[in-house]
Design an enzyme around this catalytic site. Structure first.
Site, mmCIF file in Angstrom:
data_model
loop_
_atom_site.group_PDB
_atom_site.id
_atom_site.type_symbol
_atom_site.label_atom_id
_atom_site.label_comp_id
_atom_site.label_asym_id
_atom_site.label_seq_id
_atom_site.Cartn_x
_atom_site.Cartn_y
_atom_site.Cartn_z
ATOM 1 N N GLY A 1 0.818 -1.207 0.000
ATOM 2 C CA GLY A 1 0.000 0.000 0.000
ATOM 3 C C GLY A 1 0.854 1.259 0.000
ATOM 4 O O GLY A 1 1.923 1.315 -0.620
ATOM 5 N N SER A 2 0.417 2.259 0.748
ATOM 6 C CA SER A 2 1.055 3.576 0.681
ATOM 7 C C SER A 2 2.463 3.608 1.254
ATOM 8 O O SER A 2 3.202 4.565 1.013
ATOM 9 C CB SER A 2 0.184 4.607 1.406
ATOM 10 O OG SER A 2 -1.058 4.761 0.749
ATOM 11 N N THR A 3 2.855 2.609 2.039
ATOM 12 C CA THR A 3 4.234 2.593 2.535
ATOM 13 C C THR A 3 5.233 2.378 1.398
ATOM 14 O O THR A 3 6.435 2.588 1.586
ATOM 15 C CB THR A 3 4.423 1.478 3.578
ATOM 16 O OG1 THR A 3 3.909 0.246 3.062
ATOM 17 C CG2 THR A 3 3.699 1.827 4.869
ATOM 18 N N SER B 1 -1.004 11.176 1.540
ATOM 19 C CA SER B 1 -1.040 9.806 1.026
ATOM 20 C C SER B 1 -1.974 9.729 -0.180
ATOM 21 O O SER B 1 -2.879 8.883 -0.252
ATOM 22 C CB SER B 1 -1.492 8.819 2.107
ATOM 23 O OG SER B 1 -1.181 7.498 1.733
#
Length: 709
Positions: free
Chosen positions: A340-342, A401
């Protein structure tokens, strides 16, 4: 008898050791006989010969008898002296073969130490209890009654077990020394105690994901105990011990080799104190968020040394049979997930490296974007953004994000080039050369461990669509831009974040710090460092040549052991099998790109309205990125109910030393976002690290409400 001789002979007799008194008496008797034989008709009475009896002159027959006896005694003495001085070694070896036997003691496993030298795994003496009913001198009922209070088992149960056969009935495995001593004191024939060391883990459930466990047969079944099973077993030879005539060990002159046979111990990079605190922290967090499972990893950004790797729910390796098998797998290094956003910082680094994006560029964010037949939108998570900021900088994309912003950034990069960059980072490969030294166990069961002897791996550390599919379908590159549609292990994600934190150099996560020799067991602080420079390309060295090498300063900031190639014991005999974290590291990103990204990620924590603001620690510079990813559904597509939340942290933000990852699997409502789950855990985790490292504040302390006002 000796008291028939004069006082001076008796005094000499008493002064001699007991084993020489018999020889002295024999020679004294022989000398007396010879004297009589040579002077049989002497008129001088020899009263000392027969004290208290009248002296009688010797006749000729008696002289001959005594002379014969003296001759025989002299021959025996001569033969005895010859054997003693000429064949001593040969006769001693014959006697030792009859009196000394080999103790076939079970091999103990090597000790495992943490970063500070504290013991986290050790073998302790224990015994298996066997009963041979046909050899028992008392009834089975009486034996059951005697053993019942000692073993804390009912006498009826013990009797039923004893009645199963005539010999070799095992009543209990690995009885401690106190219990075994009580059983020995019973003195019952037919009871046998077989030495069987017990593997003990003093930290119980704190290290289980790393160490694994050892079964009752002495085989490692998970973690390092499994992957290093052959090396962990000691290689000492059977040692000689004194035996009686029946071959039973006498227990005298107990050889040191049995008590102190350990040649070396395995020292880990894990910090025991930090590991225990983090284990308790994530256990509390899992209960709070109602999550399926949770993991936390702390790794040194420059070396790849893992200081903490904790999972929850855990298990106690001392009694592993009480727990389900799925807990035995260390899922942060074996299970794939969509980050995901990481993963957005990695994508921004790719964009900066390829020159398609500059830190000052602004990207239009309309809230959603159409890619082919699909719509991609942002996930607000309750944040209320200023709608006037529709054109976002790179920093604002990370702070919000923004999925749409990342899609627009990566659309400027040719999909084929984008795919090649992902492959260059080690994604989509089943091999982990120069990437990670972990490997799944080769056992058939689902329990997992790591192998440092074979640097290639058969399990995928990440998955990326093949190039044709990635290029032909626009949606693939779009979803990959915000960390969906590709998968990797949590450890692989942390490795990429560490590359950004340390200035762009690839690192290899590793758990083993050094091999500690027996001489250093009580002095672990001073370990020599050696250089690998000059060894590349050389042939395998013999052990004599190996130890003859002069030490040279080690060029990397790693402690690898007391020899140039860290461990011959682990099978690293040539250059190709040198652990990857000792090889020359390659650059993945430029230092300038990494510095820009560190500044952006620091703002994700500093900005009071950013997704990572709850990780702010007054006075301490910290960077990071939240992530919330949907989980794939078994029916295809993505599940609407299951998510994985995560947060990657970098501490400190200036000259980083550590990178952290907290990943939470399937938290319950309302804890379904990274900013209200993983960030909170990371803040507490970093606080523990600050106390552990005794770091001073980086900046003057400010209030959360004073930031960016």
């Amino acid at each position: 008898m000796i008291y028939n001789y004069p006082m001076k002979y008796r005094r000499q007799f008493r002064r001699l050791p007991k084993h020489l008194q018999g020889i002295y008496y024999a020679f004294l008797s022989i000398s007396t006989m010879i004297k009589i034989a040579l002077d049989p008709y002497s008129k001088r009475p020899m009263k000392w010969m027969h004290s208290g009896t009248p002296f009688q002159y010797e006749n000729e027959r008696m002289v001959m008898i005594k002379l014969s006896l003296a001759t025989v005694g002299l021959l025996f003495a001569t033969r005895l002296s010859g054997l003693q001085f000429n064949k001593y070694t040969e006769l001693k070896s014959v006697a030792e073969r009859q009196q000394i036997g080999q103790v076939n003691d079970p091999q103990q496993r090597k000790i495992i130490l943490d970063h500070h030298g504290d013991i986290v795994a050790i073998d302790l003496p224990a015994y298996d209890l066997y009963v041979h009913p046909r050899m028992c001198s008392i009834s089975l009922e009486r034996i059951a009654e005697l053993l019942s209070p000692i073993l804390d088992l009912s006498s009826q149960y013990l009797y039923n077990r004893l009645d199963e056969g005539d010999s070799g009935i095992c009543l209990m495995h690995q009885i401690d020394t106190n219990t075994s001593a009580q059983i020995r004191r019973l003195g019952v024939d037919g009871i046998e105690l077989v030495h069987h060391p017990q593997r003990v883990y003093p930290k119980r459930g704190s290290f289980e994901s790393i160490l694994g466990y050892v079964d009752t047969e002495g085989y490692g079944q998970a973690g390092l105990e499994s992957s290093l099973d052959d090396w962990m077993k000691s290689t000492y030879q059977d040692v000689p011990c004194w035996m009686d005539g029946h071959g039973n060990f006498l227990g005298i002159r107990f050889p040191k080799q049995i008590l102190f046979h350990q040649e070396s111990a395995l020292q880990l990079t894990i910090d025991c104190g930090l590991q225990e605190k983090v284990s308790q922290l994530i256990t509390n967090a899992m209960n709070r968020f109602g999550a399926k499972r949770i993991a936390a990893i702390i790794m040194e950004a420059h070396s790849g040394a893992i200081r903490c790797l904790a999972t929850s729910p855990s298990y106690d390796p001392n009694c592993y049979g009480w727990f389900p098998m799925e807990r035995f797998r260390c899922w942060p290094i074996t299970d794939l997930f969509e980050p995901g956003s990481t993963f957005k910082p990695v994508n921004l680094a790719i964009a900066l490296e390829n020159g398609i994006f500059q830190p000052t560029d602004r990207i239009l964010d309309t809230g959603k974007i159409r890619i082919g037949d699909s719509w991609i939108g942002n996930v607000g998570g309750g944040f209320i953004w200023d709608r006037s900021l529709d054109h976002l900088t790179g920093t604002q994309i990370l702070q919000r994000s923004s999925n749409v912003g990342m899609v627009r950034v990566m659309q400027s990069l040719d999909p084929a080039i984008y795919h090649r960059n992902l492959i260059r980072l080690g994604l989509g490969s089943h091999r982990n050369d120069n990437q990670t030294s972990f490997k799944m166990s080769s056992h058939d069961h689902n329990e997992s461990g790591w192998n440092l002897k074979d640097l290639t791996s058969d399990y995928a550390i990440s998955v990326v669509k093949d190039q044709d599919e990635f290029v032909d379908h626009e949606i693939e590159a779009a979803t990959a831009s915000f960390g969906q549609g590709l998968a990797m292990t949590p450890l692989k994600l942390l490795q990429l974040i560490a590359t950004i934190a340390n200035g762009g150099m690839a690192v290899t996560p590793h758990l083993i710090s050094k091999i500690v020799t027996l001489d250093h067991f009580h002095h672990l602080q001073s370990m020599n460092e050696f250089s690998l420079q000059g060894w590349v390309g050389q042939s395998v060295l013999s052990r004599s040549q190996y130890h003859a090498k002069q030490p040279r300063p080690y060029t990397h900031d790693l402690y690898l052991g007391h020899v140039p190639v860290p461990s011959l014991e682990l099978g690293w005999f040539d250059v190709k099998s040198i652990p990857p974290h000792t090889r020359e590291r390659r650059r993945l990103f430029s230092r300038q790109t990494c510095n820009v990204l560190l500044g952006m990620l620091e703002q994700v924590v500093l900005d009071a309205q950013a997704t990572g603001s709850r990780g702010f620690l007054p006075g301490y510079a910290m960077a990071g990125k939240t992530g919330t990813a949907q989980k794939a559904s078994a029916l295809g597509g993505y599940s609407t109910d299951s998510v994985v939340t995560s947060f990657v942290g970098i501490y400190p933000a200036v000259k980083p030393k550590f990178v952290t990852l907290v990943i939470i699997d399937e938290p319950e409502d309302p804890f379904r976002f990274g900013f209200n789950t993983a960030v909170d855990v990371t803040q507490t985790l970093i606080s523990e690290m600050i106390v552990q490292e005794q770091d001073p504040p980086s900046y003057p302390t400010v209030s959360l409400f004073e930031r960016n006002m």
